[in-house]
Design a protein around this motif. Structure first.
Motif, PDB file in Angstrom:
ATOM      1  N   THR A  31       0.789  -1.232   0.000  1.00 34.24           N
ATOM      2  CA  THR A  31       0.000   0.000   0.000  1.00 34.24           C
ATOM      3  C   THR A  31       0.826   1.289   0.000  1.00 34.24           C
ATOM      4  N   CYS A  32       2.004   1.270   0.632  1.00 34.53           N
ATOM      5  CA  CYS A  32       2.780   2.515   0.699  1.00 34.53           C
ATOM      6  C   CYS A  32       4.283   2.268   0.674  1.00 34.53           C
ATOM      7  N   THR A  35       6.371   4.678  -1.504  1.00 31.90           N
ATOM      8  CA  THR A  35       6.513   6.005  -0.887  1.00 31.90           C
ATOM      9  C   THR A  35       7.580   5.965   0.201  1.00 31.90           C
ATOM     10  N   ALA A 159      -3.399   5.341   3.437  1.00 28.17           N
ATOM     11  CA  ALA A 159      -3.030   4.656   2.189  1.00 28.17           C
ATOM     12  C   ALA A 159      -4.311   4.061   1.608  1.00 28.17           C
ATOM     13  N   VAL A 161      -4.927   2.598  -1.546  1.00 26.01           N
ATOM     14  CA  VAL A 161      -4.809   1.838  -2.801  1.00 26.01           C
ATOM     15  C   VAL A 161      -5.922   0.799  -2.981  1.00 26.01           C
ATOM     16  N   ARG A 180       9.877  -2.039  -4.637  1.00 20.44           N
ATOM     17  CA  ARG A 180       8.709  -2.359  -3.824  1.00 20.44           C
ATOM     18  C   ARG A 180       8.268  -3.797  -4.098  1.00 20.44           C
ATOM     19  N   ALA A 215      -0.901   0.204  -9.718  1.00 17.82           N
ATOM     20  CA  ALA A 215       0.061   1.321  -9.593  1.00 17.82           C
ATOM     21  C   ALA A 215       0.083   2.165 -10.864  1.00 17.82           C
ATOM     22  N   TYR A 218      -2.979   4.534 -10.843  1.00 15.68           N
ATOM     23  CA  TYR A 218      -2.793   5.733 -10.010  1.00 15.68           C
ATOM     24  C   TYR A 218      -1.700   6.642 -10.582  1.00 15.68           C
ATOM     25  N   TYR A 226       4.098   4.887 -12.444  1.00 13.76           N
ATOM     26  CA  TYR A 226       3.515   4.195 -11.279  1.00 13.76           C
ATOM     27  C   TYR A 226       3.268   5.164 -10.123  1.00 13.76           C
ATOM     28  N   GLU A 228       1.292   5.776  -5.986  1.00 11.71           N
ATOM     29  CA  GLU A 228       0.634   5.265  -4.777  1.00 11.71           C
ATOM     30  C   GLU A 228      -0.305   6.351  -4.257  1.00 11.71           C
TER      31      GLU A 228
END
Ligand code: ZN
Length: 249
Positions: A31-32, A35, A159, A161, A180, A215, A218, A226, A228
């Protein structure tokens, strides 16, 4: 560099800039994680706190999941990762859970906290969101306890997503996406091609395709490969309207 703390309540650590809190090991990677990697590359101290060790999962054991989560932590360049080992699939928002988490927040002193979005199919995810928010609030109360200094994070990000909502903002993780994925695949007990129930679980290529598509979706919203997504409950402040990033036309 990565400081593994199996009993998070012991020991003192330098303050974190960003702390992601999630219900299960591997939630943060999905989810994050991009980031967090990007923020670590920018020089920030990032951390992850998983509330459970995923002990109700069909595959793997809690100890194995925690070991895998530490490998994933290194791949995400986290400065710290801990696990509260609360009961998986039956997470409850009790005063003792909130106080335990508030004590961690006081010790880790993050400026920014990332929580799961507050609505989800999985009860642990929305409970984690609620527990996380309430613990951040409690952590700031002066009279909570005498043995630690009050601390309230400046910002809470959700988050989003897996929630079907418009994000408040999207972080460009084009350069971090592959790392990731490699952090996620550190959970060999969950994503390995062999082992218990392997016919019931999607293969790595399928997972890569699925997460890549999400991804990509978003990322497309902000004109990058990509991304998040995150939701914040407050309005976003803008000082210079000529410097806003995403094109309208
Ligand atoms: Zn989860």
């Amino acid at each position: 560099m990565f400081e593994e703390v199996r009993s998070p309540s012991l020991g003192v650590t330098r303050p974190l800039d960003i702390l992601a809190i999630a219900a299960h090991p591997d939630d943060i990677e999905q989810t994050c994680g991009g980031t967090l990697i990007r923020m670590a590359e920018m020089g920030y101290r990032t951390g992850a706190l998983d509330l459970t060790a995923g002990d109700m999962g069909t595959r793997g054991t809690p100890d194995l999941r925690i070991e895998e989560s530490n490998t994933a932590a290194c791949r995400m360049q986290l400065a710290w990762r801990g696990n509260l080992r609360l009961p998986d699939a039956r997470l409850e928002n009790t005063i003792s859970v909130r106080m335990t988490l508030a004590a961690e927040i006081r010790r880790l002193r993050p400026r920014v906290v990332i929580l799961p979005y507050w609505e989800s199919r999985h009860p642990d995810h929305y409970r984690c969101s609620e527990i996380g928010y309430e613990a951040c609030f409690l952590a700031g109360l002066k009279k909570l306890d005498d043995s630690s200094e009050p601390h309230r994070p400046q910002k809470v990000l959700y988050a989003s997503v897996y929630a079907n909502v418009s994000p408040s903002f999207v972080v460009d993780i084009s350069a971090q996406f592959e790392r990731r994925m490699s952090a996620l695949f550190a959970y060999d007990s969950q994503y390995g091609e062999a082992g218990e129930g392997s016919d019931l679980f999607p293969k790595q290529t399928e997972i890569r395709e699925r997460l890549g598509a999400v991804a990509r979706f978003y990322g497309n919203l902000i004109g990058v490969r990509y991304g998040e997504p995150f939701v914040v409950k407050e309005a976003m402040r803008v000082d210079d309207v000529t410097a806003m990033g995403v094109r309208s036309l």
